[in-house]
Write a protein that holds these residues in place. Sequence first.
Motif, PDB file in Angstrom:
ATOM      1  N   ASP A   1       0.857  -1.178   0.000  1.00 48.33           N
ATOM      2  CA  ASP A   1       0.000   0.000   0.000  1.00 48.33           C
ATOM      3  C   ASP A   1       0.897   1.232   0.000  1.00 48.33           C
ATOM      4  N   SER A   2       0.306   2.399  -0.169  1.00 46.65           N
ATOM      5  CA  SER A   2       1.069   3.646  -0.205  1.00 46.65           C
ATOM      6  C   SER A   2       0.359   4.699   0.630  1.00 46.65           C
ATOM      7  N   THR A   3       1.111   5.744   0.994  1.00 48.32           N
ATOM      8  CA  THR A   3       0.557   6.842   1.772  1.00 48.32           C
ATOM      9  C   THR A   3       1.327   8.103   1.446  1.00 48.32           C
ATOM     10  N   GLY A   4       0.778   9.239   1.817  1.00 48.96           N
ATOM     11  CA  GLY A   4       1.431  10.507   1.571  1.00 48.96           C
ATOM     12  C   GLY A   4       2.127  11.033   2.806  1.00 48.96           C
ATOM     13  N   LEU A   5       3.296  11.626   2.611  1.00 52.19           N
ATOM     14  CA  LEU A   5       4.050  12.267   3.678  1.00 52.19           C
ATOM     15  C   LEU A   5       4.252  13.723   3.303  1.00 52.19           C
ATOM     16  N   GLU A   6       3.923  14.600   4.214  1.00 54.76           N
ATOM     17  CA  GLU A   6       4.008  16.033   3.945  1.00 54.76           C
ATOM     18  C   GLU A   6       5.460  16.488   4.011  1.00 54.76           C
TER      19      GLU A   6
ATOM     20  N   VAL B   1      -1.263  -3.717   6.540  1.00 51.26           N
ATOM     21  CA  VAL B   1      -0.365  -2.712   5.972  1.00 51.26           C
ATOM     22  C   VAL B   1      -0.892  -1.313   6.260  1.00 51.26           C
ATOM     23  N   GLU B   2      -2.208  -1.150   6.347  1.00 54.52           N
ATOM     24  CA  GLU B   2      -2.754   0.138   6.756  1.00 54.52           C
ATOM     25  C   GLU B   2      -2.392   0.436   8.211  1.00 54.52           C
ATOM     26  N   THR B   3      -2.370  -0.598   9.041  1.00 54.22           N
ATOM     27  CA  THR B   3      -1.935  -0.428  10.427  1.00 54.22           C
ATOM     28  C   THR B   3      -0.468  -0.015  10.491  1.00 54.22           C
ATOM     29  N   ALA B   4       0.364  -0.604   9.627  1.00 54.85           N
ATOM     30  CA  ALA B   4       1.783  -0.237   9.589  1.00 54.85           C
ATOM     31  C   ALA B   4       1.965   1.215   9.165  1.00 54.85           C
ATOM     32  N   ILE B   5       1.135   1.671   8.228  1.00 48.82           N
ATOM     33  CA  ILE B   5       1.203   3.072   7.808  1.00 48.82           C
ATOM     34  C   ILE B   5       0.814   3.989   8.958  1.00 48.82           C
ATOM     35  N   GLY B   6      -0.241   3.612   9.684  1.00 46.12           N
ATOM     36  CA  GLY B   6      -0.622   4.394  10.849  1.00 46.12           C
ATOM     37  C   GLY B   6       0.452   4.405  11.913  1.00 46.12           C
ATOM     38  N   ARG B   7       1.136   3.255  12.085  1.00 43.62           N
ATOM     39  CA  ARG B   7       2.219   3.187  13.062  1.00 43.62           C
ATOM     40  C   ARG B   7       3.386   4.079  12.639  1.00 43.62           C
ATOM     41  N   TYR B   8       3.686   4.129  11.347  1.00 49.22           N
ATOM     42  CA  TYR B   8       4.768   4.986  10.853  1.00 49.22           C
ATOM     43  C   TYR B   8       4.458   6.455  11.153  1.00 49.22           C
TER      44      TYR B   8
ATOM     45  N   ALA C   1      -3.153  -6.559  -2.422  1.00 52.58           N
ATOM     46  CA  ALA C   1      -3.166  -5.102  -2.544  1.00 52.58           C
ATOM     47  C   ALA C   1      -4.594  -4.647  -2.813  1.00 52.58           C
ATOM     48  N   ASP C   2      -4.829  -3.345  -2.735  1.00 46.61           N
ATOM     49  CA  ASP C   2      -6.180  -2.837  -2.961  1.00 46.61           C
ATOM     50  C   ASP C   2      -6.432  -2.626  -4.446  1.00 46.61           C
ATOM     51  N   GLY C   3      -7.614  -2.093  -4.753  1.00 44.44           N
ATOM     52  CA  GLY C   3      -8.026  -1.970  -6.145  1.00 44.44           C
ATOM     53  C   GLY C   3      -7.192  -1.022  -6.981  1.00 44.44           C
ATOM     54  N   ALA C   4      -6.405  -0.133  -6.352  1.00 44.86           N
ATOM     55  CA  ALA C   4      -5.564   0.778  -7.120  1.00 44.86           C
ATOM     56  C   ALA C   4      -4.481   0.040  -7.901  1.00 44.86           C
ATOM     57  N   TYR C   5      -4.185  -1.190  -7.507  1.00 47.76           N
ATOM     58  CA  TYR C   5      -3.142  -1.974  -8.177  1.00 47.76           C
ATOM     59  C   TYR C   5      -3.719  -2.943  -9.210  1.00 47.76           C
ATOM     60  N   ASP C   6      -5.016  -2.898  -9.427  1.00 47.81           N
ATOM     61  CA  ASP C   6      -5.641  -3.810 -10.379  1.00 47.81           C
ATOM     62  C   ASP C   6      -5.202  -3.473 -11.790  1.00 47.81           C
ATOM     63  N   GLY C   7      -4.712  -4.479 -12.507  1.00 45.90           N
ATOM     64  CA  GLY C   7      -4.267  -4.270 -13.878  1.00 45.90           C
ATOM     65  C   GLY C   7      -3.208  -5.273 -14.277  1.00 45.90           C
TER      66      GLY C   7
ATOM     67  N   ARG D   1       5.230  13.815  -0.588  1.00 48.33           N
ATOM     68  CA  ARG D   1       5.934  12.652  -1.139  1.00 48.33           C
ATOM     69  C   ARG D   1       5.043  11.444  -0.918  1.00 48.33           C
ATOM     70  N   LYS D   2       5.216  10.441  -1.720  1.00 41.84           N
ATOM     71  CA  LYS D   2       4.420   9.227  -1.577  1.00 41.84           C
ATOM     72  C   LYS D   2       5.333   8.089  -1.143  1.00 41.84           C
ATOM     73  N   LEU D   3       4.970   7.444  -0.042  1.00 45.62           N
ATOM     74  CA  LEU D   3       5.736   6.324   0.498  1.00 45.62           C
ATOM     75  C   LEU D   3       5.011   5.026   0.167  1.00 45.62           C
ATOM     76  N   HIS D   4       5.690   4.141  -0.542  1.00 43.67           N
ATOM     77  CA  HIS D   4       5.151   2.836  -0.913  1.00 43.67           C
ATOM     78  C   HIS D   4       5.799   1.790  -0.016  1.00 43.67           C
ATOM     79  N   LEU D   5       4.975   0.968   0.634  1.00 37.32           N
ATOM     80  CA  LEU D   5       5.460  -0.021   1.594  1.00 37.32           C
ATOM     81  C   LEU D   5       5.048  -1.421   1.177  1.00 37.32           C
TER      82      LEU D   5
END
Length: 329
Positions: free
Chosen positions: A136-141, A276-283, A207-213, A162-166
């Motif tokens: 998954d990915s998330t944004g960092l200011e 992985v969403e929990t890991a992003i929240g932990r980060y 992964a979520d639907g953003a990676y479908d393809g 910036r976008k962090l991909h984990l």
Amino acid sequence: MPFKHNAARRHRIGKMKFKVTNWPEYKAGLRQRGSLTVWIAPEALSLWQAPKRMTRGGQQRYSDLAIETTLMLGMVFGLRLRQTEGLLTSVLKLMGLDLAVPDHTTLSRRARTWRSSGERQGGRLSGEGPVHVLIDSTGLEICGAGQWLEEKHGTRSRRSWRKLHLALDADSGEIIAHVMTDQDTGDATQVEPLLDQIGIPIRQFTADGAYDGKPTYDAVTSHSADAAIVIPPRVNAVKRSDIEPPSQRDRHIAAINTDGRMTWQAVTGYGKRSLVETAIGRYKAVIGRRLRARSFDAQQTEVAIGCAVLNRMLTCARPKSARSKVAAT
């Protein structure tokens, strides 16, 4: 894990309750995270000084290990570079070690060129596996006015996100790969760079639907041909009838059309993606939502060390949860 289509009636769905089964060990590990006990191995002492270079140019005084140790110490305690310099100086003095401490200018400069060692930062090593990978990915200011300028004065700031991909190991919860890009980079384009950092076979890729393809399926198959790929297809996805045998994506579409998306999630184990969403929240809770470094190279170093810190903390204390029999109503 209810699907988004059930959002209108989600308040009627009982929330699952979990209980920590290793609470005494987990509580002790949480206390250990705040311990100021510092232990430096003799090997680290011998590697504190940078090796002599055999080419032209100035001689570095501090090794990458010294820079990493100093930056990691400052990140754990949320300190800026000058305060990190002062903290490490006092710690080494209390330990009676005659080691030079990198000053804040050196830390800022070396952070732009620091590279991790061959051993990956805290995750699984090559030769272990297979592994269940969650992505998954998330944004960092970025440090700066950013959104405030845009909302207050209508000014478009060049500093945004910036976008962090984990990539996460679903079994251990450790971050086994990471990539940082600009905010305009698509999620699916970073699947291959993430998988290149994983030197072990993949058992399942979720992964979520953003990676479908097709690009995502091709990247995972090229890495591990036998990997099970669990990505929810789009709502309007259509099964292709001209391919025999049907691809994994076509089998997902057929299963959803037959049994529904909720059943498909339960059968495929798609609910584990929440880890992985929990890991992003932990980060964001431990390391922070904002990048401190200003240059892109230094920001990459900051993210790499941040992932290593989280993995170290996870090995120190990790809860073991079990689902309660009675759900909340």
